[in-house]
Design a protein around this motif. Structure first.
Motif, PDB file in Angstrom:
ATOM      1  N   LYS A  58      -1.270  -3.261   6.956  1.00  0.00           N
ATOM      2  CA  LYS A  58      -1.412  -2.702   5.447  1.00  0.00           C
ATOM      3  C   LYS A  58      -2.674  -2.288   4.969  1.00  0.00           C
ATOM      4  O   LYS A  58      -3.518  -3.116   6.039  1.00  0.00           O
ATOM      5  N   LEU A  59      -3.351  -1.538   4.673  1.00  0.00           N
ATOM      6  CA  LEU A  59      -4.397  -0.385   4.295  1.00  0.00           C
ATOM      7  C   LEU A  59      -4.640  -0.905   3.177  1.00  0.00           C
ATOM      8  O   LEU A  59      -4.240  -0.370   2.407  1.00  0.00           O
ATOM      9  N   SER A  60      -6.062  -1.342   2.563  1.00  0.00           N
ATOM     10  CA  SER A  60      -6.034  -1.141   1.120  1.00  0.00           C
ATOM     11  C   SER A  60      -7.798  -0.848   1.146  1.00  0.00           C
ATOM     12  O   SER A  60      -8.533  -0.834   2.093  1.00  0.00           O
ATOM     13  N   THR A  61      -8.574  -0.776  -0.259  1.00  0.00           N
ATOM     14  CA  THR A  61      -9.327   0.306  -0.634  1.00  0.00           C
ATOM     15  C   THR A  61      -9.277  -0.940  -2.223  1.00  0.00           C
ATOM     16  O   THR A  61      -8.361  -0.949  -2.576  1.00  0.00           O
ATOM     17  N   TRP A  62     -10.666  -1.406  -2.300  1.00  0.00           N
ATOM     18  CA  TRP A  62     -11.410  -2.335  -3.544  1.00  0.00           C
ATOM     19  C   TRP A  62     -12.611  -2.119  -3.578  1.00  0.00           C
ATOM     20  O   TRP A  62     -13.218  -2.465  -2.911  1.00  0.00           O
ATOM     21  N   ASN A  63     -12.854  -1.914  -4.837  1.00  0.00           N
ATOM     22  CA  ASN A  63     -14.031  -1.920  -5.338  1.00  0.00           C
ATOM     23  C   ASN A  63     -14.415  -3.383  -6.605  1.00  0.00           C
ATOM     24  O   ASN A  63     -13.179  -3.134  -7.123  1.00  0.00           O
ATOM     25  N   LEU A  81       1.491   7.123   7.744  1.00  0.00           N
ATOM     26  CA  LEU A  81       2.091   6.037   6.192  1.00  0.00           C
ATOM     27  C   LEU A  81       3.718   5.782   6.584  1.00  0.00           C
ATOM     28  O   LEU A  81       4.471   7.008   6.478  1.00  0.00           O
ATOM     29  N   ILE A  82       4.368   4.744   5.817  1.00  0.00           N
ATOM     30  CA  ILE A  82       5.718   4.683   5.141  1.00  0.00           C
ATOM     31  C   ILE A  82       5.707   4.642   3.642  1.00  0.00           C
ATOM     32  O   ILE A  82       5.100   5.210   3.020  1.00  0.00           O
ATOM     33  N   ARG A 103       0.889   1.209  -3.500  1.00  0.00           N
ATOM     34  CA  ARG A 103       1.044   0.029  -4.090  1.00  0.00           C
ATOM     35  C   ARG A 103      -0.568  -0.095  -4.588  1.00  0.00           C
ATOM     36  O   ARG A 103      -1.652   0.104  -4.159  1.00  0.00           O
ATOM     37  N   VAL A 104      -0.458  -0.756  -6.407  1.00  0.00           N
ATOM     38  CA  VAL A 104      -1.991  -0.809  -6.850  1.00  0.00           C
ATOM     39  C   VAL A 104      -1.528  -2.526  -7.560  1.00  0.00           C
ATOM     40  O   VAL A 104      -0.581  -2.601  -8.262  1.00  0.00           O
ATOM     41  N   ARG A 136       1.027   1.102   3.381  1.00  0.00           N
ATOM     42  CA  ARG A 136       2.084   0.412   4.552  1.00  0.00           C
ATOM     43  C   ARG A 136       1.557   1.585   6.141  1.00  0.00           C
ATOM     44  O   ARG A 136       2.155   2.253   6.029  1.00  0.00           O
ATOM     45  N   LEU A 137       1.141   1.340   7.033  1.00  0.00           N
ATOM     46  CA  LEU A 137       1.243   2.087   7.759  1.00  0.00           C
ATOM     47  C   LEU A 137       2.029   1.486   9.316  1.00  0.00           C
ATOM     48  O   LEU A 137       1.948   0.380  10.089  1.00  0.00           O
TER      49      LEU A 137
END
Length: 274
Positions: free
Chosen positions: A14-19, A242-243, A248-249, A270-271
């Motif tokens: 699971k790959l995410s980005t978050w400010n 990439l699945i 998702r958020v 998700r990859l």
């Protein structure tokens, strides 16, 4: 920084980005903080850490974090390796990588700070790392680009837009290098741009390398609904990893205001590694 490789059967990440919105241990009134930015309270860190646990991502690109100590209050160092850019500014970018994935830190993309050496306020550099599960690897660039040029056309030469356009040219060069090398890669973070595949800035990237914009054609439910400015780009083999429909958020349940939390929500995909 090294650890044991992931077990052979664990092939999904699971790959995410978050400010994290000016995440700092500095108190309200500290001259390093803008006048309209309040220092975080201890309970703010507790709440954010609970959300990070609920997010449960394997790799989290984060932005606006003032060093390793506040990052470690959100991402458990027993669970995650924490890597930050070396730029001496309060809004640093970083990466939290679940152990035992291995991390190689590459040369920072310092060119993204397009301000001159004598500038009083510097822009964020890009954090460039390679993450491996022992079999496959993923080159990752974490970015936080200039704010204020949300969707203006390329002939807009006022305010923030020329700076953002210059940063995109640097980003294009980095992507072109990855394309030439043939390695799977991801660019993720706060682009401060409502990107679509029709945006001329995306079209310029596409001229050099076919990329997959995971947020394309989607709207974010963060804080009641908004356009995405936090994006995940995938290139080379990573596009096929990439699945489908995994975007998702994570919204803030039972919290009606971002006070003490963040004005951004974590964005994830998700990859499936081959």
């Amino acid at each position: 920084m090294c650890g044991e490789a992931f077990p052979a059967h664990a092939r999904e990440i699971k790959l995410s980005t978050w400010n994290l919105d000016w995440l700092s241990l500095k108190e309200t009134g500290d001259p390093a903080l803008p006048d309209d930015v309040h220092g975080r309270k201890p309970n703010d860190f507790v709440r954010l850490r609970k959300y990070a646990t609920h997010l449960n991502a394997d790799i989290i690109a984060f932005q606006e974090v003032d060093g390793p100590e506040p990052a470690a209050r959100i991402f458990d160092p027993q669970t995650y390796q924490i890597i930050l850019s070396q730029t001496p500014i309060i809004q640093r970018v970083g990466l939290a990588v679940r152990r035992p994935l291995t991390v190689t830190v590459n040369e920072e993309l310092s060119a993204l700070d397009v301000t001159g050496p004598e500038a009083s306020h510097h822009l964020r550099t890009g954090l460039d790392v390679t993450v491996s599960d022992g079999t496959e690897h993923l080159r990752i660039l974490v970015i936080h680009l200039k704010t204020g040029c949300w969707e203006q056309p390329l002939n807009q030469r006022k305010h923030s837009c020329p700076t953002l356009y210059q940063q995109f040219q640097i980003l294009e060069d980095w992507i072109a290098e990855r394309q030439d090398e043939g390695e799977p890669y991801a660019v993720l973070g706060d682009f401060n741009r409502r990107l679509t595949m029709h945006d001329p800035l995306m079209q310029q990237i596409e001229q050099d390398a076919p990329v997959l914009l995971a947020t394309a054609g989607k709207a974010s439910p963060c804080w009641g609904g908004e356009y995405f400015i936090d994006h995940i780009l995938l290139g080379n083999q990573a596009r096929s990893w990439l699945i489908p429909d995994s975007l998702r958020v994570m919204t803030y349940r039972n919290d009606t205001l971002p006070d003490g939390l963040s004005d951004h929500c974590p964005v994830s995909v998700r990859l499936h590694l081959p």
